[in-house]
Scaffold this active site. Structure first.
Site, PDB file in Angstrom:
ATOM      1  CG  HIS A 163       0.094   6.820   5.401  1.00 17.56           C
ATOM      2  ND1 HIS A 163       1.260   7.254   6.003  1.00 17.56           N
ATOM      3  CD2 HIS A 163       0.274   5.496   5.186  1.00 17.56           C
ATOM      4  CE1 HIS A 163       2.094   6.234   6.147  1.00 17.56           C
ATOM      5  NE2 HIS A 163       1.517   5.144   5.666  1.00 17.56           N
ATOM      6  CB  CYS A 212       4.862   2.033   7.234  1.00 16.26           C
ATOM      7  SG  CYS A 212       4.414   3.550   6.380  1.00 16.26           S
ATOM      8  CG  LEU A 213       6.459   0.969   1.232  1.00 13.12           C
ATOM      9  CD1 LEU A 213       5.955   1.272  -0.176  1.00 13.12           C
ATOM     10  CD2 LEU A 213       7.576  -0.071   1.185  1.00 13.12           C
ATOM     11  N   GLY A 261       0.835  -1.195   0.000  1.00 11.75           N
ATOM     12  CA  GLY A 261       0.000   0.000   0.000  1.00 11.75           C
ATOM     13  C   GLY A 261       0.868   1.244   0.000  1.00 11.75           C
ATOM     14  CD  GLN A 282       3.300   5.884   2.676  1.00 11.97           C
ATOM     15  OE1 GLN A 282       2.318   5.371   2.137  1.00 11.97           O
ATOM     16  NE2 GLN A 282       4.266   5.169   3.226  1.00 11.97           N
ATOM     17  CG  HIS A 339      -0.942   1.206   7.186  1.00 11.97           C
ATOM     18  ND1 HIS A 339       0.008   0.681   8.041  1.00 11.97           N
ATOM     19  CD2 HIS A 339      -0.267   2.057   6.370  1.00 11.97           C
ATOM     20  CE1 HIS A 339       1.187   1.221   7.759  1.00 11.97           C
ATOM     21  NE2 HIS A 339       1.053   2.052   6.737  1.00 11.97           N
ATOM     22  CD  GLU A 340      -1.211   2.402   2.654  1.00 11.35           C
ATOM     23  OE1 GLU A 340      -0.735   3.545   2.585  1.00 11.35           O
ATOM     24  OE2 GLU A 340      -0.527   1.408   2.981  1.00 11.35           O
TER      25      GLU A 340
END
Ligand code: NI
Length: 169
Positions: free
Chosen positions: A140, A94-95, A46, A51, A136-137
């Site tokens: 963000h 997470c990236l 994701g 991000q 989660h996304e």
């Protein structure tokens, strides 16, 4: 298509509440293609627009496990309209927090609405890893990271490690 640089925490750009998208344009569709390519390349399941430095309510997700069974979602203005009382724990990463993981508790099942790249409103009812990933996304988009769901002690530990990681880049 292009790979976009991913912002690593701690960074004030990951703390911003993103704005709704008013109109689905060609530029926006290109951005979503680039986000998906960036996510696959990382690799991750994701990615949210903040991000990559864009403060708009856009996420891309693909939790499918195999190469020949890809199922990606490009979601504009995603909004959870129902969440189950039942919660589930998943180990999240997470990236923007490379190599950091923690157990996070979230509703097991969600219903959400979003706008697709063609500008059509869609409803999705989902559970399991896809529901966790979407939540989660969406976090963000409200300036929230998975570490905001865990204890301060554990969060501070992870943030310290990320600061070291960034200093070594
Ligand atoms: Ni993330």
């Amino acid at each position: 298509m292009a790979l976009l640089p991913i912002i690593v925490a701690p960074d004030p750009r990951l703390k911003v509440k993103c704005e709704d998208v008013e109109e689905v344009t060609g530029d926006l569709r290109r951005l979503m293609d680039d986000m998906l390519e960036t996510m696959y390349d990382a690799p991750g399941i994701g990615l949210a627009a903040p991000q990559v430095g864009v403060t708009k309510r856009i996420i891309v997700v693909d939790v499918s496990k195999s190469e020949n069974d890809k199922h990606s979602y490009k979601m504009i203005n995603p909004e959870i309209i129902w969440a189950s009382d039942q919660f589930v724990d998943y180990e999240e990463g997470c990236l923007s927090l490379p190599e950091q993981y923690a157990q996070v508790k979230r509703p097991e099942e969600i219903h959400l609405s979003y706008v697709d790249p063609e500008g059509m409103v869609q409803i999705l009812k989902t559970s399991g890893i896809l529901a966790t990933c979407i939540q989660h996304e969406i976090d963000h988009l409200d300036g929230k990271l998975f570490v905001d769901h865990i204890s301060k002690l554990r969060r501070d530990f992870i943030i310290r490690k990320l600061k070291k990681y960034k200093a070594a880049l």
